[in-house]
Design an enzyme around this catalytic site. Structure first.
Site, PDB file in Angstrom:
ATOM      1  N   GLU A   1       0.831  -1.216   0.000  1.00  0.00           N
ATOM      2  CA  GLU A   1       0.000   0.000   0.000  1.00  0.00           C
ATOM      3  C   GLU A   1       0.863   1.263   0.000  1.00  0.00           C
ATOM      4  OE1 GLU A   1      -2.722  -0.428   3.318  1.00  0.00           O
ATOM      5  OE2 GLU A   1      -4.087  -1.581   2.086  1.00  0.00           O
TER       6      GLU A   1
ATOM      7  N   GLU B   1      -5.385  -8.413  -0.789  1.00  0.00           N
ATOM      8  CA  GLU B   1      -6.054  -8.197   0.500  1.00  0.00           C
ATOM      9  C   GLU B   1      -7.519  -7.898   0.271  1.00  0.00           C
ATOM     10  OE1 GLU B   1      -4.552  -5.415   3.417  1.00  0.00           O
ATOM     11  OE2 GLU B   1      -2.484  -5.817   2.815  1.00  0.00           O
TER      12      GLU B   1
HETATM   13  C1  BG6 Z   1      -4.455  -2.744   4.911  1.00  0.00           C
HETATM   14  C2  BG6 Z   1      -3.093  -3.168   5.377  1.00  0.00           C
HETATM   15  O1  BG6 Z   1      -4.487  -1.363   4.867  1.00  0.00           O
HETATM   16  O2  BG6 Z   1      -5.553  -3.021   5.712  1.00  0.00           O
HETATM   17  C3  BG6 Z   1      -3.080  -4.258   6.433  1.00  0.00           C
HETATM   18  O3  BG6 Z   1      -2.249  -3.519   4.317  1.00  0.00           O
HETATM   19  C4  BG6 Z   1      -4.227  -4.033   7.402  1.00  0.00           C
HETATM   20  O4  BG6 Z   1      -1.827  -4.241   7.043  1.00  0.00           O
HETATM   21  C5  BG6 Z   1      -5.536  -4.096   6.631  1.00  0.00           C
HETATM   22  O5  BG6 Z   1      -4.242  -4.927   8.455  1.00  0.00           O
HETATM   23  C6  BG6 Z   1      -6.776  -3.991   7.487  1.00  0.00           C
HETATM   24  O6  BG6 Z   1      -6.711  -2.888   8.319  1.00  0.00           O
HETATM   25  P1  BG6 Z   1      -6.915  -3.033   9.874  1.00  0.00           P
HETATM   26  O7  BG6 Z   1      -6.656  -1.693  10.424  1.00  0.00           O
HETATM   27  O8  BG6 Z   1      -8.317  -3.459  10.062  1.00  0.00           O
HETATM   28  O9  BG6 Z   1      -5.943  -4.042  10.345  1.00  0.00           O
END
Ligand code: BG6
Length: 469
Positions: free
Chosen positions: A177, A369
């Site tokens: 990201e 993701e």
């Molecule tokens: C993304 C990141 O922004 O979102 C992850 O690459 C992160 O590292 C994921 O865990 C979800 O966000 P959060 O704050 O719910 O863990």
């Protein structure tokens, strides 16, 4: 679905590995992100971690101890039928201060075993080289990515990885990201700011050095193994105008560009005109050299990876309620349900985002993701997480439509936090994404026992069918 579609899961060292002092690892960003109120200010670069109270709790120092449990965890991934596993390497496990000339052999040996374990089950490793993670020394001594020297430190680290895993790893992601640098500068890129500093200029300078580092890593990777596939990574989620008022539409375009900016450079090989005009209007004096532009032009990425959690929305009048979501400011979209953490749930937005990215870049995408952060309840030793299954099913369906109906080329899908881990933004354990439950609470207590959830079996069946439902 294509036979070779890379179904799997994703984690990152900074939120799962723990073992912060094992194998001679040096301290890194994640070790100084506290749980609780001050976390956000540290992630924003507004509060120096050195000013935190002594009794602060740093959840990622142990995390879920993926470091000590990787064999058990990978065996569970194999049971789900994973074809791919995306994880990140902890830079400070390979170069504890970032400055060493030679890598830390104990750290390297750990990842050799880790990757061997994946290959034993025919799971394709997808390696993120830098996921919100770097040696603290490079921040405190060099000012992190505000300093051009970081490019060389990063390349030395990349070179060790590329040479060591020349025959084991094919897919590499240079920075997780990359656009998070603009929104959570300390967590994303180790940036802190002085009183009176032009913060925006510093961010774009750091962004430039990261972009050059990414392009030079791509060049190096292809020299070491021409079959390597190098990817950039975007925190994606298209921005909707709140209405068809032209000002709202214009604002949405501007907001999208703030994020596309990075991928425009990494995928097309040049700064877009809108960015050059912006730099000019702001009066920035950026260190961008001719040889940098050349390297950016010649070494673009092979694929575009992305995270998608939610779409975004903007109103030009700034009125109305704020909407939640993955970090970026957004207006509340009245048409969407939200998660327990207020993140909008928008599967069609995923299809829209995938189409926007593919139309813009015409390079294969990789969804690395996607997932739902939710509280799970353990009842009689089991977790019935139908809410997570519904979220994943809706999004996977949207992705399949993007592929089948719209012709978007997608290499794979790795669900985020396939095993529960520490939330990046909140530091909580209770914001769970996993198909595997980990017995650990927000205060750090718990046995670390792994328990497959209902979604574990649902995802296993989906992968086996290589299709949705
Ligand atoms: C993304 C990141 O922004 O979102 C992850 O690459 C992160 O590292 C994921 O865990 C979800 O966000 P959060 O704050 O719910 O863990």
């Amino acid at each position: 679905m294509p036979k070779n579609f890379l179904w799997g899961g994703a984690t990152a060292a900074n939120q799962s590995e723990g073992g912060w002092q094992e194998s001679n690892r040096g301290p890194a960003i994640v070790d100084v992100l506290p749980h609780g109120q001050e976390r956000l200010r540290v992630m924003l670069g507004e509060l120096d971690y050195r000013d935190l109270p002594d009794d602060s709790y740093y959840p990622a120092r142990e995390a879920i101890d993926h470091f000590g449990h990787y064999k058990e965890d990978i065996a569970l991934f194999a049971q789900m039928g994973f074809k791919a596993y995306r994880f990140s390497i902890s830079w400070s496990r390979i170069f504890p201060t970032g400055e060493e000339k030679e890598p830390n052999q104990a750290g390297l040996a750990y990842y050799q075993d880790f990757i061997k374990e994946l290959l034993k089950y025919n799971i394709e490793p997808i390696v993120t080289i830098c996921h919100f993670d770097m040696p603290l020394n490079l921040i405190d001594k060099y000012g992190s990515w505000k300093n051009r020297q970081l490019i060389d430190f990063y390349l030395r680290y990349c070179q060790v990885l590329f040479e060591t895993f020349k025959d084991q790893v094919k897919y590499w992601i240079t920075f997780n990201e990359i656009n998070m640098l603009m929104h959570l500068p300390f967590m994303g890129a180790g940036l802190r700011f002085e009183e009176g500093e032009n913060v925006l200029e510093s961010k774009y300078q750091a962004a430039h050095y990261e972009l050059v580092a990414s392009a030079r890593a791509t060049q190096l990777a292809h020299q070491i193994n021409p079959d390597f596939q190098l990817g950039c990574m975007l925190a994606a989620g298209s921005v909707y105008p709140y209405s068809c008022k032209p000002q709202d539409v214009w604002q949405a375009l501007q907001m999208d560009r703030e994020n596309y900016f990075f991928i425009d450079v990494q995928a097309r090989g040049a700064y877009p005109n809108y960015a050059l005009k912006f730099f000019e209007k702001q009066g920035f004096n950026l260190d961008i050299r001719e040889e940098d532009l050349q390297v950016l032009k010649e070494h673009t990425v092979d694929f575009i990876s992305l995270s998608y959690y939610n779409s975004r929305c903007v109103r030009s009048d700034g009125a109305g309620e704020a909407g939640g979501g993955n970090v970026f400011a957004s207006a509340k979209n009245p048409y969407l349900e939200v998660s327990e953490w207020g993140w909008p749930i928008d599967p069609l937005g995923f299809r829209i985002t995938l189409n926007n990215l593919y139309d813009r870049y015409q390079k294969p995408l990789f969804v690395v993701e996607n997932g739902l952060g939710a509280r799970d309840e353990l009842v009689d030793g089991q977790i019935e997480d139908d809410y997570r299954i519904n979220y994943l099913a809706g999004h996977i369906q949207a992705m399949l439509e993007a592929m089948e109906e719209d012709g978007v080329d997608i290499l794979g899908y790795t669900a985020w936090g396939c095993i529960d881990l520490i939330s990046a933004t909140t530091g909580e354990m209770s914001k769970r994404y996993g198909m595997i439950y980990v017995d650990k609470a927000d205060d750090g207590s718990g046995s670390l026992k792994r328990i497959p959830k209902k979604s574990f079996y649902w995802y296993r069946d989906l992968i086996e069918k290589n299709s949705h439902i």
